[in-house]
Motif scaffolding. Structure first.
Motif, PDB file in Angstrom:
ATOM      1  N   GLY A 138       6.082  14.739   5.739  1.00 39.49           N
ATOM      2  CA  GLY A 138       5.596  15.620   4.987  1.00 39.49           C
ATOM      3  C   GLY A 138       5.369  15.247   3.516  1.00 39.49           C
ATOM      4  N   ILE A 139       4.815  14.154   3.400  1.00 41.86           N
ATOM      5  CA  ILE A 139       4.444  13.519   1.924  1.00 41.86           C
ATOM      6  C   ILE A 139       3.179  12.892   2.256  1.00 41.86           C
ATOM      7  CG2 ILE A 139       6.740  13.416   0.849  1.00 41.86           C
ATOM      8  CD1 ILE A 139       6.991  10.347   1.844  1.00 41.86           C
ATOM      9  N   SER A 140       2.277  12.432   1.274  1.00 39.95           N
ATOM     10  CA  SER A 140       1.282  11.724   0.985  1.00 39.95           C
ATOM     11  C   SER A 140       1.252  10.120   1.422  1.00 39.95           C
ATOM     12  CB  SER A 140       0.362  11.988  -0.226  1.00 39.95           C
ATOM     13  OG  SER A 140       1.193  10.989  -1.122  1.00 39.95           O
ATOM     14  N   ARG A 141       0.338   9.807   2.010  1.00 41.31           N
ATOM     15  CA  ARG A 141       0.070   8.445   2.371  1.00 41.31           C
ATOM     16  C   ARG A 141       0.515   7.536   0.951  1.00 41.31           C
ATOM     17  NH1 ARG A 141      -3.937   7.671   6.960  1.00 41.31           N
ATOM     18  NH2 ARG A 141      -3.994   5.528   6.463  1.00 41.31           N
ATOM     19  N   THR A 142       0.117   8.228  -0.303  1.00 39.00           N
ATOM     20  CA  THR A 142       0.244   7.215  -1.370  1.00 39.00           C
ATOM     21  C   THR A 142       1.779   7.401  -1.540  1.00 39.00           C
ATOM     22  OG1 THR A 142      -1.541   8.265  -2.097  1.00 39.00           O
ATOM     23  CG2 THR A 142      -0.395   6.959  -3.848  1.00 39.00           C
ATOM     24  N   ALA A 143       2.483   8.350  -1.260  1.00 36.14           N
ATOM     25  CA  ALA A 143       3.833   8.208  -1.585  1.00 36.14           C
ATOM     26  C   ALA A 143       4.610   7.387  -0.469  1.00 36.14           C
ATOM     27  CB  ALA A 143       4.421   9.816  -1.140  1.00 36.14           C
ATOM     28  N   ILE A 144       4.234   7.378   0.639  1.00 38.28           N
ATOM     29  CA  ILE A 144       4.754   6.400   1.803  1.00 38.28           C
ATOM     30  C   ILE A 144       4.669   5.017   1.223  1.00 38.28           C
ATOM     31  CG2 ILE A 144       4.282   5.345   3.961  1.00 38.28           C
ATOM     32  CD1 ILE A 144       5.809   8.295   4.253  1.00 38.28           C
ATOM     33  N   TRP A 145       3.356   4.645   0.595  1.00 34.91           N
ATOM     34  CA  TRP A 145       2.935   3.340   0.046  1.00 34.91           C
ATOM     35  C   TRP A 145       4.045   3.124  -0.940  1.00 34.91           C
ATOM     36  CZ3 TRP A 145       1.326   1.859  -4.856  1.00 34.91           C
ATOM     37  CH2 TRP A 145       1.010   0.465  -4.962  1.00 34.91           C
ATOM     38  N   LYS A 146       4.503   4.045  -1.940  1.00 34.75           N
ATOM     39  CA  LYS A 146       5.453   3.743  -2.856  1.00 34.75           C
ATOM     40  C   LYS A 146       6.903   3.520  -2.332  1.00 34.75           C
ATOM     41  CE  LYS A 146       3.477   6.251  -6.846  1.00 34.75           C
ATOM     42  NZ  LYS A 146       3.204   7.333  -7.131  1.00 34.75           N
ATOM     43  N   TYR A 147       7.380   4.259  -1.288  1.00 42.12           N
ATOM     44  CA  TYR A 147       8.364   3.796  -0.602  1.00 42.12           C
ATOM     45  C   TYR A 147       8.379   2.491  -0.138  1.00 42.12           C
ATOM     46  CZ  TYR A 147      10.315   8.856  -1.415  1.00 42.12           C
ATOM     47  OH  TYR A 147      10.708   9.815  -1.627  1.00 42.12           O
ATOM     48  N   ILE A 148       7.523   2.260   0.506  1.00 37.11           N
ATOM     49  CA  ILE A 148       7.213   0.890   1.185  1.00 37.11           C
ATOM     50  C   ILE A 148       7.621  -0.148   0.275  1.00 37.11           C
ATOM     51  CG2 ILE A 148       5.854  -0.844   2.474  1.00 37.11           C
ATOM     52  CD1 ILE A 148       6.534   1.287   4.403  1.00 37.11           C
ATOM     53  N   GLU A 149       6.887  -0.114  -1.071  1.00 36.85           N
ATOM     54  CA  GLU A 149       6.863  -0.982  -2.178  1.00 36.85           C
ATOM     55  C   GLU A 149       8.230  -1.186  -2.601  1.00 36.85           C
ATOM     56  OE1 GLU A 149       5.014  -3.241  -3.802  1.00 36.85           O
ATOM     57  OE2 GLU A 149       4.069  -2.910  -1.755  1.00 36.85           O
ATOM     58  N   GLU A 150       9.084   0.085  -2.743  1.00 38.15           N
ATOM     59  CA  GLU A 150      10.371   0.221  -3.057  1.00 38.15           C
ATOM     60  C   GLU A 150      11.246  -0.817  -2.278  1.00 38.15           C
ATOM     61  OE1 GLU A 150      10.554   4.637  -4.977  1.00 38.15           O
ATOM     62  OE2 GLU A 150      12.237   4.085  -3.617  1.00 38.15           O
ATOM     63  N   LEU A 151      11.127  -0.693  -0.851  1.00 39.65           N
ATOM     64  CA  LEU A 151      11.793  -1.211   0.244  1.00 39.65           C
ATOM     65  C   LEU A 151      11.503  -2.618  -0.087  1.00 39.65           C
ATOM     66  CD1 LEU A 151      11.335   1.205   2.944  1.00 39.65           C
ATOM     67  CD2 LEU A 151      13.302   0.664   1.956  1.00 39.65           C
ATOM     68  N   ARG A 152      10.380  -3.011  -0.201  1.00 41.67           N
ATOM     69  CA  ARG A 152      10.075  -4.477  -0.210  1.00 41.67           C
ATOM     70  C   ARG A 152      10.708  -5.206  -1.694  1.00 41.67           C
ATOM     71  NH1 ARG A 152       3.421  -4.133   0.673  1.00 41.67           N
ATOM     72  NH2 ARG A 152       3.354  -4.436   2.735  1.00 41.67           N
ATOM     73  N   GLN A 153      10.957  -4.433  -2.478  1.00 46.84           N
ATOM     74  CA  GLN A 153      11.565  -4.894  -3.681  1.00 46.84           C
ATOM     75  C   GLN A 153      13.048  -5.018  -3.289  1.00 46.84           C
ATOM     76  OE1 GLN A 153      10.816  -4.512  -7.305  1.00 46.84           O
ATOM     77  NE2 GLN A 153       8.671  -4.799  -6.533  1.00 46.84           N
ATOM     78  N   GLU A 154      13.528  -4.378  -2.597  1.00 46.10           N
ATOM     79  CA  GLU A 154      14.979  -4.362  -1.947  1.00 46.10           C
ATOM     80  C   GLU A 154      15.198  -5.424  -1.067  1.00 46.10           C
ATOM     81  OE1 GLU A 154      17.393  -1.094  -0.151  1.00 46.10           O
ATOM     82  OE2 GLU A 154      16.340   0.187  -1.792  1.00 46.10           O
ATOM     83  N   GLY A 155      14.201  -5.886  -0.350  1.00 44.43           N
ATOM     84  CA  GLY A 155      14.326  -7.175   0.292  1.00 44.43           C
ATOM     85  C   GLY A 155      13.765  -6.907   1.502  1.00 44.43           C
ATOM     86  N   TYR A 156      13.439  -5.757   1.914  1.00 45.15           N
ATOM     87  CA  TYR A 156      12.984  -5.619   3.635  1.00 45.15           C
ATOM     88  C   TYR A 156      11.491  -6.415   3.422  1.00 45.15           C
ATOM     89  CZ  TYR A 156      16.281  -2.176   4.255  1.00 45.15           C
ATOM     90  OH  TYR A 156      17.553  -1.423   4.488  1.00 45.15           O
ATOM     91  N   SER A 157      11.306  -7.100   4.631  1.00 43.26           N
ATOM     92  CA  SER A 157       9.783  -7.526   4.700  1.00 43.26           C
ATOM     93  C   SER A 157       8.974  -6.780   5.497  1.00 43.26           C
ATOM     94  CB  SER A 157      10.239  -9.141   5.001  1.00 43.26           C
ATOM     95  OG  SER A 157       8.839  -9.532   5.827  1.00 43.26           O
TER      96      SER A 157
END
Ligand code: BTN
Length: 336
Positions: free
Chosen positions: A28-47
């Motif tokens: 229930g969130i925007s694609r931009t919000a998803i993209w931000k979460y993906i960036e956070e996950l990448r910062q955490e080490g998820y590829s």
């Protein structure tokens, strides 16, 4: 947390992609919000791979430790149902103690990537370099009297041996009461700390440190001929077997095995724990040395008693039972 729910969904769809639109709809969130979460996950080490046409795909989660990866789908009854993770902390035992005093749940787990003031038994310190070890503490609230907690000490050693065997395919032995050794060198140490009333335990903090990826020169000088890591122990394994040892799976196996032995403790099945301990012991049957009030005793370790004491036939003809303290076992950790 939404970002870990995204990880879960990507894991379930792996190796396939999930589109940003689909993820957005699910949460229930925007694609931009998803993209931000993906960036956070990448910062955490998820590829995570992103394709403008297909969406997102999880390539690997590396060997990241975080509360989600530690607890997700663990399947335990008590241990590790909840967890906190710190990249750096003074001591996971110290923090777990604070959580316990504030009323956290039975089995609460605290793990860290590094400890700046890691503590060992008998007032020693525990070297805890960045991402080179497993540093974990579990809060337990067993319905035991203070004098009965020795069984937990032994149970934790059994759980650790079994977890290392399962996750790494490496067989360690137990030096009484709860050091794990390989080839006479220490691999893992366990520190049990307790808060209690006269007749009942409030909580126990079970702190476990496993040397994971140190090389010989990573250990301080005085420990070099006494300590070993899983990486060093795995040098004899085939490359495929060696590479599959992940710190995360080791930690998860450890929590599962701790949960199993904790269930034995709660079910009053102490004899089973003692038998498992005996089966992995490198102490029973060996020559040992210990000091009581400045007097050095030597003898042969015969067995552990029903209440978890080490029974030793001493060379002066007296049989002594030890509950704690330092026992040197011939051939192990520098006692030759
Ligand atoms: C020993 O001396 O053998 C016990 C070592 C226990 C080390 C662990 S690492 C996680 C937990 N936090 C600590 O400060 N100590 C324990």
């Amino acid at each position: 947390m939404v970002r870990y729910e995204i990880v879960q969904l990507l894991k379930e769809s792996s190796p396939g992609y999930v589109s940003g639109g689909e993820l957005g709809r699910r949460f229930g969130i925007s694609r931009t919000a998803i993209w931000k979460y993906i960036e956070e996950l990448r910062q955490e080490g998820y590829s995570i791979e992103a394709s403008s046409r297909k969406g997102y795909r999880l390539i690997s989660s590396q060997d990241r430790l975080n509360p989600y990866e530690i607890t997700n789908d663990l399947g335990t009854k008590v241990v590790g149902r909840e967890a906190e993770y710190f990249e750096s902390i003074d001591s996971t035992n110290n923090y777990a103690k604070k959580l316990a005093a504030a009323g956290c749940t039975d089995g609460m787990t605290v793990a860290a990537g590094r400890q700046t003031d890691g503590r060992g038994r008998l007032g020693r310190n525990w070297e805890s370099p960045v991402d080179k070890g497993v540093y974990v503490s579990v809060v337990l609230r067993p319905p035991l009297a203070p004098a009965e907690t020795q069984i937990l000490t032994l149970a934790a050693a059994v759980a650790s041996v079994r977890a290392i065997s399962e996750a790494a395919g490496i067989q360690a032995g137990i030096k009484w009461p709860n050091d794990l050794v390989i080839g006479g060198k220490k691999l893992c140490g366990i520190l049990l700390e307790m808060s209690s009333e006269a007749d009942r335990v409030n909580h126990v903090i079970l702190g476990i440190g496993i040397n994971y990826s140190q090389d010989g020169e990573d250990f301080p000088h005085e420990l070099r001929d006494k300590a070993i890591s899983l990486k060093m122990a795995a040098a004899g394994l085939k490359p495929g077997e060696r590479d599959r040892i992940s710190r995360l799976s080791l930690l998860r196996c450890l929590l599962k095995e701790l949960d199993k032995v904790y269930q034995l403790v709660l079910g009053d099945r102490r004899e089973e724990i003692l038998d498992l301990w005996r089966a992995h012991s490198v102490t029973i049957g060996r020559e040992v040395r210990f000091v009581i009030k400045d007097i050095v005793y030597t003898g042969k370790a015969d067995d552990i008693t029903a209440d978890g004491k080490l029974s030793v036939s001493c060379s002066d003809g007296v049989r002594r039972e030890l509950l704690s303290g330092e026992v040197s076992v011939r051939g192990i950790c520098g006692y030759m």
